[in-house]
Design a protein around this motif. Structure first.
Motif, PDB file in Angstrom:
ATOM      1  N   ARG A  11       0.829  -1.212   0.000  1.00  0.00           N
ATOM      2  CA  ARG A  11       0.000   0.000   0.000  1.00  0.00           C
ATOM      3  C   ARG A  11       0.864   1.262   0.000  1.00  0.00           C
ATOM      4  O   ARG A  11       0.528   2.253  -0.654  1.00  0.00           O
ATOM      5  CB  ARG A  11      -0.949  -0.031   1.186  1.00  0.00           C
ATOM      6  N   ALA A  12       1.973   1.237   0.722  1.00  0.00           N
ATOM      7  CA  ALA A  12       2.893   2.376   0.717  1.00  0.00           C
ATOM      8  C   ALA A  12       3.501   2.567  -0.678  1.00  0.00           C
ATOM      9  O   ALA A  12       3.653   3.702  -1.141  1.00  0.00           O
ATOM     10  CB  ALA A  12       3.984   2.179   1.761  1.00  0.00           C
ATOM     11  N   ASP A  13       3.819   1.462  -1.346  1.00  0.00           N
ATOM     12  CA  ASP A  13       4.354   1.539  -2.715  1.00  0.00           C
ATOM     13  C   ASP A  13       3.302   2.085  -3.684  1.00  0.00           C
ATOM     14  O   ASP A  13       3.636   2.824  -4.609  1.00  0.00           O
ATOM     15  CB  ASP A  13       4.839   0.178  -3.180  1.00  0.00           C
ATOM     16  N   ILE A  14       2.043   1.713  -3.475  1.00  0.00           N
ATOM     17  CA  ILE A  14       0.959   2.247  -4.311  1.00  0.00           C
ATOM     18  C   ILE A  14       0.876   3.753  -4.124  1.00  0.00           C
ATOM     19  O   ILE A  14       0.794   4.512  -5.092  1.00  0.00           O
ATOM     20  CB  ILE A  14      -0.382   1.560  -3.980  1.00  0.00           C
ATOM     21  N   ALA A  15       0.902   4.201  -2.865  1.00  0.00           N
ATOM     22  CA  ALA A  15       0.831   5.640  -2.582  1.00  0.00           C
ATOM     23  C   ALA A  15       2.007   6.385  -3.223  1.00  0.00           C
ATOM     24  O   ALA A  15       1.820   7.452  -3.809  1.00  0.00           O
ATOM     25  CB  ALA A  15       0.794   5.880  -1.081  1.00  0.00           C
ATOM     26  N   ALA A  16       3.200   5.815  -3.109  1.00  0.00           N
ATOM     27  CA  ALA A  16       4.380   6.445  -3.708  1.00  0.00           C
ATOM     28  C   ALA A  16       4.242   6.502  -5.231  1.00  0.00           C
ATOM     29  O   ALA A  16       4.611   7.503  -5.854  1.00  0.00           O
ATOM     30  CB  ALA A  16       5.640   5.687  -3.314  1.00  0.00           C
ATOM     31  N   GLY A  17       3.715   5.436  -5.824  1.00  0.00           N
ATOM     32  CA  GLY A  17       3.511   5.420  -7.271  1.00  0.00           C
ATOM     33  C   GLY A  17       2.505   6.465  -7.720  1.00  0.00           C
ATOM     34  O   GLY A  17       2.698   7.130  -8.743  1.00  0.00           O
ATOM     35  N   ILE A  18       1.450   6.634  -6.942  1.00  0.00           N
ATOM     36  CA  ILE A  18       0.435   7.638  -7.268  1.00  0.00           C
ATOM     37  C   ILE A  18       1.056   9.037  -7.218  1.00  0.00           C
ATOM     38  O   ILE A  18       0.850   9.847  -8.129  1.00  0.00           O
ATOM     39  CB  ILE A  18      -0.767   7.527  -6.304  1.00  0.00           C
ATOM     40  N   LEU A  19       1.818   9.299  -6.162  1.00  0.00           N
ATOM     41  CA  LEU A  19       2.468  10.612  -6.034  1.00  0.00           C
ATOM     42  C   LEU A  19       3.466  10.868  -7.156  1.00  0.00           C
ATOM     43  O   LEU A  19       3.668  12.012  -7.560  1.00  0.00           O
ATOM     44  CB  LEU A  19       3.169  10.723  -4.682  1.00  0.00           C
ATOM     45  N   ILE A  27       2.305   0.663 -11.659  1.00  0.00           N
ATOM     46  CA  ILE A  27       2.412   0.299 -10.249  1.00  0.00           C
ATOM     47  C   ILE A  27       2.241  -1.208 -10.087  1.00  0.00           C
ATOM     48  O   ILE A  27       2.998  -1.861  -9.361  1.00  0.00           O
ATOM     49  CB  ILE A  27       1.374   1.061  -9.404  1.00  0.00           C
ATOM     50  N   GLY A  28       1.258  -1.779 -10.781  1.00  0.00           N
ATOM     51  CA  GLY A  28       1.032  -3.219 -10.722  1.00  0.00           C
ATOM     52  C   GLY A  28       2.243  -4.006 -11.200  1.00  0.00           C
ATOM     53  O   GLY A  28       2.620  -5.013 -10.594  1.00  0.00           O
ATOM     54  N   ALA A  29       2.871  -3.547 -12.262  1.00  0.00           N
ATOM     55  CA  ALA A  29       4.061  -4.228 -12.779  1.00  0.00           C
ATOM     56  C   ALA A  29       5.202  -4.170 -11.758  1.00  0.00           C
ATOM     57  O   ALA A  29       5.916  -5.154 -11.555  1.00  0.00           O
ATOM     58  CB  ALA A  29       4.501  -3.594 -14.099  1.00  0.00           C
ATOM     59  N   ASP A  30       5.347  -3.031 -11.108  1.00  0.00           N
ATOM     60  CA  ASP A  30       6.392  -2.897 -10.077  1.00  0.00           C
ATOM     61  C   ASP A  30       6.164  -3.850  -8.907  1.00  0.00           C
ATOM     62  O   ASP A  30       7.115  -4.378  -8.336  1.00  0.00           O
ATOM     63  CB  ASP A  30       6.433  -1.468  -9.534  1.00  0.00           C
ATOM     64  N   SER A  46      -9.885   5.580  -1.594  1.00  0.00           N
ATOM     65  CA  SER A  46      -9.580   6.969  -1.929  1.00  0.00           C
ATOM     66  C   SER A  46     -10.827   7.817  -1.736  1.00  0.00           C
ATOM     67  O   SER A  46     -11.950   7.338  -1.870  1.00  0.00           O
ATOM     68  CB  SER A  46      -9.137   7.090  -3.387  1.00  0.00           C
ATOM     69  N   THR A  47     -10.599   9.080  -1.405  1.00  0.00           N
ATOM     70  CA  THR A  47     -11.692  10.040  -1.338  1.00  0.00           C
ATOM     71  C   THR A  47     -11.375  11.165  -2.309  1.00  0.00           C
ATOM     72  O   THR A  47     -10.230  11.325  -2.732  1.00  0.00           O
ATOM     73  CB  THR A  47     -11.849  10.614   0.080  1.00  0.00           C
ATOM     74  N   LYS A  48     -12.364  11.954  -2.616  1.00  0.00           N
ATOM     75  CA  LYS A  48     -12.143  13.055  -3.547  1.00  0.00           C
ATOM     76  C   LYS A  48     -11.225  14.117  -2.964  1.00  0.00           C
ATOM     77  O   LYS A  48     -10.456  14.735  -3.674  1.00  0.00           O
ATOM     78  CB  LYS A  48     -13.478  13.687  -3.930  1.00  0.00           C
ATOM     79  N   THR A  49     -11.303  14.317  -1.658  1.00  0.00           N
ATOM     80  CA  THR A  49     -10.515  15.388  -1.056  1.00  0.00           C
ATOM     81  C   THR A  49      -9.168  14.927  -0.516  1.00  0.00           C
ATOM     82  O   THR A  49      -8.224  15.691  -0.472  1.00  0.00           O
ATOM     83  CB  THR A  49     -11.291  16.044   0.094  1.00  0.00           C
ATOM     84  N   ARG A  50      -9.039  13.659  -0.095  1.00  0.00           N
ATOM     85  CA  ARG A  50      -7.809  13.213   0.561  1.00  0.00           C
ATOM     86  C   ARG A  50      -7.000  12.231  -0.270  1.00  0.00           C
ATOM     87  O   ARG A  50      -5.945  11.793   0.160  1.00  0.00           O
ATOM     88  CB  ARG A  50      -8.149  12.587   1.902  1.00  0.00           C
ATOM     89  N   SER A  51      -7.476  11.847  -1.421  1.00  0.00           N
ATOM     90  CA  SER A  51      -6.754  10.906  -2.278  1.00  0.00           C
ATOM     91  C   SER A  51      -6.567   9.567  -1.576  1.00  0.00           C
ATOM     92  O   SER A  51      -7.362   9.180  -0.751  1.00  0.00           O
ATOM     93  CB  SER A  51      -5.432  11.522  -2.722  1.00  0.00           C
ATOM     94  N   TYR A  52      -5.516   8.846  -1.916  1.00  0.00           N
ATOM     95  CA  TYR A  52      -5.261   7.515  -1.367  1.00  0.00           C
ATOM     96  C   TYR A  52      -4.376   7.613  -0.134  1.00  0.00           C
ATOM     97  O   TYR A  52      -3.313   8.237  -0.166  1.00  0.00           O
ATOM     98  CB  TYR A  52      -4.575   6.636  -2.422  1.00  0.00           C
ATOM     99  N   ARG A  53      -4.794   6.998   0.958  1.00  0.00           N
ATOM    100  CA  ARG A  53      -4.044   6.994   2.216  1.00  0.00           C
ATOM    101  C   ARG A  53      -3.735   5.553   2.609  1.00  0.00           C
ATOM    102  O   ARG A  53      -4.639   4.804   2.970  1.00  0.00           O
ATOM    103  CB  ARG A  53      -4.835   7.662   3.335  1.00  0.00           C
TER     104      ARG A  53
END
Length: 65
Positions: A11-19, A27-30, A46-53
């Motif tokens: 999940r942390a890697d997903i967040a880093a990929g999004i940023l 991200i999936g390939a990584d 994810s929310t509209k205001t806070r993105s993915y946490r």
């Protein structure tokens, strides 16, 4: 291949990929996962205001049976 739950590290890697502006496919390939897993994870946590946490996503996943 068996089903494997996402870890906090994933999940942390997903967040880093999004940023970094990476796509779900990249991200999936990584992570060695299908892009649809990443897409579903982002959609669920994810929310509209806070993105993915990742911390909130991990806590939510732990509460599910």
């Amino acid at each position: 291949m068996g089903r494997r739950a996402l870890s906090f590290s994933d999940r942390a890697d997903i967040a880093a990929g999004i940023l970094a502006g990476r796509t779900d496919r990249q991200i999936g390939a990584d992570l060695g996962r299908d892009h649809t897993i990443i897409w579903r994870e982002r959609r669920r946590n994810s929310t509209k205001t806070r993105s993915y946490r990742p911390v909130s996503a991990d806590c939510s996943a732990e509460r599910k049976p």
